[in-house]
Design an enzyme around this catalytic site. Structure first.
Site, PDB file in Angstrom:
ATOM      1  CD  GLU A 226      -4.966   0.185  -2.577  1.00  0.00           C
ATOM      2  OE1 GLU A 226      -4.356  -0.495  -1.745  1.00  0.00           O
ATOM      3  OE2 GLU A 226      -4.208   0.440  -3.596  1.00  0.00           O
TER       4      GLU A 226
ATOM      5  CB  THR B 134       3.001   3.728  -4.471  1.00  0.00           C
ATOM      6  OG1 THR B 134       3.170   2.353  -4.829  1.00  0.00           O
ATOM      7  CG2 THR B 134       2.001   4.117  -5.212  1.00  0.00           C
TER       8      THR B 134
END
Lengths: 332, 332
Positions: free
Chosen positions: A150, A203
Site C-alpha cells: 500500500e 486517492t
C-alpha cells in the site's frame, strides 16, 4: 521491517514442495465502512483481482502480463507493487536469488475506484507466492508486506484496505503503525450495493481535501457512531448499524468530488438502504442493506439516475466476503 | 420533553398502591471510560448515593435532610436537582398537586469528585419516586428525567454518567440529544480501582480546558481505540481492552489539573493495571484491571504516593456494577 526479516529467515522453504503454478483471487474492499475513517473496512465477494503465478527456471521475479488495467500499471518488477512485494517477501525469506517466479495479473476492477484495487492485487500476489511456496507463512504474517505494498502504491501504508482484503470480513485497524488488527463479526444478512461512477478521483487528491483539524464535537459524534457500529455488528442489530453508519467528518469534504452524491444518498435511503456513503476515497459509493434485495434496488435506481445525467457506472451487489483471498483452479 | 409528557399522562397511578416509604441506592459512575469522551461510561458497586423517600400527608415535594454534602447542596426543592427531577416527573404524570413526598438524601461520595455524584443522586431520586408509585414507568423511561437532572446540576445534559448509573454496566451514548443508549457487555473480571485525591476540580473548569478543535490524526487514533475497546469488551479480550484504553485527546489537557497524574499513571501501569486515566472530568483517577488484585495493589500504591506528597485521598475498588439502582431495606 527488521523484526520480520529476522523471523522469516527461520522459515524453512522446501524447494521440492514448491508448486509449479497457482491461481489466486483477492477481494475488493470498502475502506472506512462509511463512519470509520482509516480504521474500519470490509471485503466483498465481487469484484476482486486475480493473480496467476508460475515457477520458472529462470531466476528472478517477472511480470508476464497485466490485463484490465488499460496499460496504466508498470511491468517493471521493481515498480509494480505486486512483484515488488513478492520480491520483498522472497528477500526476507532469503531465497530471492534462488527462485524464478512469473506473474500474470488480471484486474477485474478499475484502478482508482475507491474499492481497494491496489490492495486486492497486492494481497492476491502475496497470497499466491505464499501458496506457491507451500504456505511457509501464516496469513497474518503476510500483513506487513501487504501494508508495504500500500505504501508503494498510494504513498502511505494504511491497512484499512489490505486488512479486510487479506483477512476477509470486517476489520478494525487500530494503533497506527503497530498493526493491531481486530476482526469484527459479520452479520449474516449484511449486504453491500456498490456503484462505481466512471469519474476519476485520485486517492491523493481525495486525501488533500480532508481538513487537518476538526471540531471536537464532530469527533465525539463520529466516535459515538463508530462505537455504535461496532456494537451493532457484534449484536447483528441492523437498526443500530443503520443509525451509526453516518460520517460527519470526511463525507462533507469528499462528497464534492463525486457527482450526484447527495441525490444518490437520498435514493439509497428512501429505497431501503441501511446507510449510504463513500467507499474509501471514492468515487465508488456504497449502500449497506439487510439482505440483497434493497442493495439490488438501490444500485439499479442509482445507476438509472447516473445514466440520465450521462454518467456511466458499474455496480456490484455482494454479501460481506468472510474468507479473504482464495486459491482458484486453473480453468485452461 | 413534550412527547414524554403526553406519554406519561396515560400512565395510571393507583393511589392505593403507593408505598409509604422506599430506600434506594444508585451507583457512582466513571464517565468516558478513559478513551470514550462523552460517549462511554460504567457504573461501580461503590461508592454510590442513597435516597430515602417517604409519602406524606402534606402535599408537595420537600427535602427533609441531606447528609454527606458538607452543606453544599440546596434544600430548596426547586433548586435541589433530586427534588426538582421528582417534581418534574410527578408533574408529567399529572399528580404533582395530589401527592406529598419527603426526601432524605445521603451522599456517600464527595461532590465534584469526577464520579458522577450528581447523577447518582438524581438517579436514586427518580428510581425512588418510581418505586414509591409502584413502578408506573419502565426504567428506560426515567432516562430523559435523569438527563434533565444533569442539565440542572452541571449546565449540560450529557448522559454519560446518568446512563450507566440508571442502566448499570457499561453504556454507550451516541447521537447526542437523541439518547440512543446501547448497553455494552461487561467482562466478568473487569475491575476498577478508583482513587479520589482531595483536590477540587469543578466540571465546568475541566471542560473549559478542552480544545474545541483537534487534529484529525489524533481523532483517528482515538476512534480506533474506542472501536477496539468496544470490540474488546464484547470479546472479553483484556489485551485488546488494555491496548485500546488510551486517551490522546482529553487527557493531555485535563491531566494538568490533577496533581501527580503521570506518576500515578506510571505506578498503575507498572503494577498490573490494564489502563489508567481520569474518571469523568476528575480529579478522581481510575485504573482498570483484570480481577480485583491489581486494582487493590495499584490503589494502595497510589494512595501511599499521594500521602507522601501530602495529598489525602479516598479509594474504591469494585467490579463493574451491572444492575444500576436498587431498592434497599430500611435498617432502622
Amino acid at each position: 521491517m527488521p523484526s520480520y526479516q529476522n523471523k522469516l529467515r527461520d522459515k524453512k522453504i522446501d524447494f521440492d514442495r514448491i508448486l509449479d503454478k497457482v491461481r489466486v483471487f483477492a477481494p475488493a474492499t470498502v475502506a472506512n465502512m462509511i463512519c470509520g475513517f482509516d480504521i474500519l473496512g470490509f471485503a466483498v465477494n465481487e469484484p476482486g483481482d486475480e493473480v496467476k503465478m508460475y515457477r520458472s527456471e529462470e531466476k528472478g521475479v517477472r511480470i508476464r502480463s497485466i490485463e484490465g488495467d488499460g496499460g496504466r500499471l508498470p511491468l517493471d518488477p521493481d515498480r509494480n507493487t505486486v512483484s515488488a512485494c513478492v520480491k520483498m517477501l522472497l528477500s526476507d525469506l532469503g531465497i530471492l536469488a534462488d527462485i524464478g517466479v512469473e506473474i500474470e495479473l488480471i484486474k477485474h476492477m478499475p484502478i482508482g475506484s475507491g474499492l481497494g484495487s491496489s490492495s486486492a492485487s497486492t494481497v492476491a500476489g502475496l497470497y499466491a507466492i505464499n501458496s506457491l511456496l507451500g504456505n511457509p507463512l501464516h496469513k497474518d504474517e503476510l500483513m506487513p508486506y501487504c501494508v508495504e505494498g500500500e505504501r508503494l502504491a498510494c504513498g502511505h501504508g494504511h491497512a484499512d484496505n489490505v486488512a479486510p482484503a487479506l483477512m476477509g470480513g470486517i476489520t478494525l485497524v487500530r494503533g497506527g503503525s503497530d498493526l493491531d488488527i481486530v476482526k469484527i463479526p459479520v452479520p449474516q444478512d449484511l449486504y453491500a450495493g456498490i456503484v462505481f461512477p466512471q469519474v476519476d478521483v485520485p486517492t491523493r487528491d481525495a486525501r488533500q481535501l480532508i481538513k487537518e483539524k476538526i471540531l471536537l464535537k464532530d469527533a465525539v459524534t463520529q466516535w459515538g457512531n463508530i462505537a455504535g457500529l461496532v456494537a451493532g455488528l457484534f449484536q447483528s442489530d441492523y437498526g443500530l448499524i443503520s443509525r451509526s453508519m453516518q460520517d460527519v467528518i470526511i463525507e462533507p469534504s469528499r462528497a464534492i468530488l463525486i457527482p450526484e452524491f447527495y441525490t444518490m444518498k437520498e435514493i439509497a435511503l428512501t429505497h431501503g438502504a441501511l446507510s449510504f456513503g463513500i467507499s474509501g476515497s471514492g468515487p465508488s459509493v456504497v449502500a449497506m442493506s439487510q439482505g440483497p434485495e434493497a442493495a439490488e434496488v438501490v444500485t439499479a435506481k442509482i445507476q438509472a439516475h447516473l445514466s440520465e445525467k450521462g454518467i456511466e457506472s458499474f455496480k456490484y451487489v455482494s454479501a460481506v466476503n468472510v474468507e479473504g483471498p482464495k486459491v482458484l483452479p486453473f480453468t485452461n
